[in-house]
Design a protein around this motif. Structure first.
Motif: not given
Lengths: 196, 171
Positions: B132-137, A185-190, A4-11, A139-146
């Motif tokens: 942006t990196g966020s859009l790419r991710a 299980p998800t449409a956005f595989e991170a 969910d990268d469109s969330a306004p606050r990405s920390d 799962g860790a590998a997908v997350r690494f590239y994400y």
């Protein structure tokens, strides 16, 4: 986990913690089998702003995956699991070789594969433990590239990283199926933690 | 072959550096609109094919179609977040114009494989161009999901589910 990268606050700190946590989970699973604990090093690399460090982390991660699948092939008597592990290990080795080749083009020595003595200790896995280990690592590998998608500078590497991430996502889906879980299980595989 | 094509575009001069913020509307919206169109084509393909399916294949197609709709909704939201209005979806017939006739399950799953490959290739093409990196991710997470769809569809047709180490959509 949804992307969910469109969330306004990405920390950024939270993202870093998530990356380290997901890769540490993979490392814990690997460590339980006697595998070298290199995944936290890959997590640190992916948060760097250096393509070279990210490439180095990718080689380490893929070596880890290839070694893990090699151990699973040796441990299991299940033909289907052995077939998956054989194919997925070959893919991981292809990824490692490709990223190592890019490092060499940049006149940087790639990291060596893990020592075989550590891998031999992983040969006593049950089939169930082997699948769980593989799910954690994929799962860790997908997350690494994400996470790498945010930080890689080179557009060509972005594309290769995404093609590699997609391949790990495919592995993950088939392994979830082998564990009688929902394959997608998800449409956005991170990636990240294995989901049931 | 696929990996050599990927590496051909690998040079430190390519512009994909991360920028903070939501993105650059002039740069990102046309790219997002293009892949939104690809997603709508996928939705139309599943809508057309579902009536020819039964049993496990029907369940699979319904699940994948639902995820395609989630992708489209996310892309529409990203375009709105960039201050633009996404083009409304056209009637299904518009997207279905180029589809082959579908007589049976094999035809439907083969078409689904084609549209998933097209989507993966579109995302891989779009990724380095996003600002942006966020859009790419986000785009990479969707591309990875499309690759998972591809594996399940290939498996349903008794084809190798993961034939290549690099998923480029050119298979």
């Amino acid at each position: 986990m949804n992307a969910d990268d469109s969330a306004p606050r990405s920390d950024r700190k939270t993202r870093r913690e998530l990356a380290v946590r997901s890769l540490t989970l993979g490392a814990a699973a690997a460590g339980a089998t006697g595998m070298p604990l290199i995944l936290p090093l890959a997590a640190a690399a992916v948060e760097s702003k250096s393509d070279t460090r990210i490439l180095t982390g990718a080689v380490m991660l893929e070596h880890q995956a290839a070694a893990t699948y090699d151990a699973i092939v040796k441990a299991t008597r299940d033909a289907r699991l052995s077939g998956l592990a054989h194919a997925f290990g070959a893919h991981a080795q292809e990824h490692a070789d490709a990223f190592a080749s890019i490092l060499l083009q940049r006149e940087i020595a790639p990291p060596p594969p893990p020592r075989s003595a550590a891998i031999k200790r992983a040969n006593r896995l049950s089939d169930g433990a082997a699948i769980e280990l593989a799910i954690s690592l994929e799962g860790a590998a997908v997350r690494f590239y994400y996470d790498a998608m945010r930080n890689i500078e080179d557009g060509g590497l972005v594309k290769i990283g995404a093609a590699t991430m997609a391949n790990h996502g495919q592995h993950l889906a088939l392994l979830r199926g082998a564990a009688n879980r929902e394959p997608v299980p998800t449409a956005f595989e991170a990636g990240g933690r294995a989901r049931s | 072959m696929a990996s050599s094509l990927l590496f051909a575009g690998c040079s430190p001069d390519n512009d994909a550096g991360e920028r903070q913020g939501k993105g650059d509307p002039d740069r990102d919206v046309p790219i997002l609109a293009l892949i939104l169109d690809v997603e709508r084509t996928s939705i139309a393909a599943y809508a057309l094919g579902i009536s020819r399916l039964r049993g496990d294949a029907l369940d699979l197609a319904r699940e994948l179609a639902d995820q395609e709709r989630q992708h489209a909704e996310r892309l529409e939201r990203l375009i709105k977040d960039l201050g633009r209005t996404p083009h409304p979806a056209k009637p299904a017939e518009h997207y279905q114009r180029g589809f082959p006739s579908l007589a049976d399950e094999l035809d439907v799953l083969t078409l689904a494989i084609d549209v998933e490959n097209t989507a993966i290739a579109a995302y891989l093409d779009a990724l380095p161009k996003l600002s942006t990196g966020s859009l790419r991710a986000t785009a990479a997470a969707i591309a990875t999901n499309e690759a998972q769809h591809l594996s399940l569809l290939r498996d349903a047709l008794d084809r190798p589910a993961v034939p290549d180490a690099f998923v480029t959509g050119e298979g």
